[in-house]
Scaffold this active site. Structure first.
Site, mmCIF file in Angstrom:
data_model
loop_
_atom_site.group_PDB
_atom_site.id
_atom_site.type_symbol
_atom_site.label_atom_id
_atom_site.label_comp_id
_atom_site.label_asym_id
_atom_site.label_seq_id
_atom_site.Cartn_x
_atom_site.Cartn_y
_atom_site.Cartn_z
ATOM 1 N N MET A 38 -37.887 1.004 -61.085
ATOM 2 C CA MET A 38 -39.051 2.051 -61.604
ATOM 3 C C MET A 38 -38.412 3.012 -62.624
ATOM 4 O O MET A 38 -38.801 3.798 -63.389
ATOM 5 C CB MET A 38 -39.194 3.229 -60.675
ATOM 6 C CG MET A 38 -40.000 2.828 -59.361
ATOM 7 S SD MET A 38 -41.066 3.825 -58.364
ATOM 8 C CE MET A 38 -39.914 5.284 -58.128
ATOM 9 N N LEU A 76 -32.563 3.579 -65.807
ATOM 10 C CA LEU A 76 -31.491 2.786 -65.031
ATOM 11 C C LEU A 76 -30.389 3.404 -65.052
ATOM 12 O O LEU A 76 -29.926 3.989 -66.374
ATOM 13 C CB LEU A 76 -31.676 1.320 -65.840
ATOM 14 C CG LEU A 76 -33.117 0.675 -65.904
ATOM 15 C CD1 LEU A 76 -33.109 -0.591 -66.724
ATOM 16 C CD2 LEU A 76 -33.712 0.213 -64.392
ATOM 17 N N HIS A 124 -28.555 -0.063 -60.847
ATOM 18 C CA HIS A 124 -29.142 -1.012 -61.209
ATOM 19 C C HIS A 124 -28.715 -2.229 -61.785
ATOM 20 O O HIS A 124 -28.946 -3.266 -61.822
ATOM 21 C CB HIS A 124 -30.447 -0.554 -62.266
ATOM 22 C CG HIS A 124 -31.361 0.605 -61.478
ATOM 23 N ND1 HIS A 124 -31.319 1.715 -62.364
ATOM 24 C CD2 HIS A 124 -32.407 0.511 -60.754
ATOM 25 C CE1 HIS A 124 -32.226 2.455 -61.484
ATOM 26 N NE2 HIS A 124 -32.984 1.898 -60.474
ATOM 27 N N ASP A 157 -31.620 2.846 -50.772
ATOM 28 C CA ASP A 157 -32.650 3.010 -50.203
ATOM 29 C C ASP A 157 -32.888 2.334 -48.843
ATOM 30 O O ASP A 157 -33.711 1.228 -48.703
ATOM 31 C CB ASP A 157 -33.890 2.630 -50.828
ATOM 32 C CG ASP A 157 -33.945 3.683 -52.048
ATOM 33 O OD1 ASP A 157 -34.021 4.732 -52.087
ATOM 34 O OD2 ASP A 157 -33.763 3.169 -53.292
ATOM 35 N N GLN A 174 -36.346 1.430 -47.047
ATOM 36 C CA GLN A 174 -37.185 0.525 -47.795
ATOM 37 C C GLN A 174 -36.659 -0.946 -47.799
ATOM 38 O O GLN A 174 -37.529 -1.865 -47.826
ATOM 39 C CB GLN A 174 -36.970 0.842 -49.314
ATOM 40 C CG GLN A 174 -37.219 -0.064 -50.429
ATOM 41 C CD GLN A 174 -37.451 0.527 -51.842
ATOM 42 O OE1 GLN A 174 -38.390 1.258 -52.284
ATOM 43 N NE2 GLN A 174 -36.448 0.039 -52.727
#
Ligand code: PAF
Length: 276
Positions: free
Chosen positions: A26, A29, A33, A146, A149
């Site tokens: 999303m 960064l 990431h 996460d 997720q």
């Protein structure tokens, strides 16, 4: 590095490069990431990164509007990291009509983070499936910060027979232990100093379990009390099985301690795995 905004242009570009690995993001960064990209790059001829702040996974009172959007800086980082294709669609490109078909992620969506953020994992699973269908990667990388997720997406790929390998990457931390997250940008200076306590307490809980403690509820309550004492508002501290986030039974030896807690207006999540 090609920056592409439409699905049609993306498909055309990737026709030339069907051997691709995908890192959905999303934006905003950080090193976490970049680590996902470093894991991705050797796995394919072409590394694709998407930047899309997905409204569908935010609750009506959550931070969709103020979520940090830093497109230019993100592209500079992606170029430095050697990314081949950036897919940065706008909302109309991803949701040209109301999204009435959605992915319902089993009972995992109603526990822990799902209980506090109704609809969140449905929104995540739905957009990730759409992005997978646009990019057609053979592998995709997600960060274990996460944790829930990761489980939702691994289960989705398996149960829907997606021809995509889901690769999970370890959480990247600041030197003081705080898990890197785009939402750390919301922390005020004094909150940023306090924030590493979450990982410290999770590590303490992990060490207690590894040393033989089986009073999981007492461990959870201790961490909650300690956080509350330092001004946090914990949503949950939970010792669970890694495989399905259910409460551990006698013989379970692969566990994870998950935390979600608010510090001021910022909700932080983190977790540590423990194998007995
Ligand atoms: O982890 C994230 O940044 C998002 O949930 C994801 C996977 C990119 C879907 O919007």
């Amino acid at each position: 590095m090609d920056i592409i905004h439409s699905v049609a242009a993306l498909r055309e570009r990737l026709q030339r490069e069907p051997n691709n690995v995908f890192v959905p993001t999303m934006g905003n960064l950080h090193r976490g990431h970049i680590e996902l990209i470093n894991i991705a790059k050797p796995r394919a001829a072409c590394t694709v990164v998407s930047i899309f702040v997905n409204r569908l996974q935010f609750g009506p009172k959550e931070d969709f509007d103020r979520y940090p959007r830093t497109f230019e800086a993100d592209c500079a980082k992606l170029r430095d990291a050697g990314v081949d294709v950036v897919f940065a669609p706008d909302e109309r490109e991803i949701y040209p009509e109301p999204q009435t078909f959605v992915v319902e992620p089993s009972d995992l969506q109603h526990v822990l983070d799902g209980a506090v953020r109704p609809g969140h994992f449905r929104g995540v699973a739905t957009v990730v499936l759409k992005l997978f269908n646009m990019v057609s990667p053979h592998s995709a990388i997600f960060g274990k910060k996460d944790y829930q997720q990761c489980l939702v997406l691994t289960n989705m790929a398996r149960q829907l027979s997606l021809p995509i390998e889901i690769i999970l990457a370890e959480t990247v931390r600041a030197t003081d232990g705080l898990a890197l997250s785009s939402r750390n940008a919301y922390l005020a200076v004094d909150e940023r100093k306090e924030a590493p306590r979450l990982y410290q307490l999770l590590s303490k809980a992990r060490d207690a379990i590894a040393a033989g403690s089986r009073g999981y509820q007492a461990i959870e309550l201790d961490v909650m009390a300690e956080l509350a004492h330092h001004g946090w508002k914990p949503d949950h501290i939970a010792v669970r099985r890694q495989s399905d986030l259910k409460e551990p039974q006698g013989g379970d030896d692969k566990l994870v301690v998950l935390a979600a807690a608010r510090l001021g207006k910022t909700r932080l999540i983190d977790n540590v795995e423990v194998t007995l």
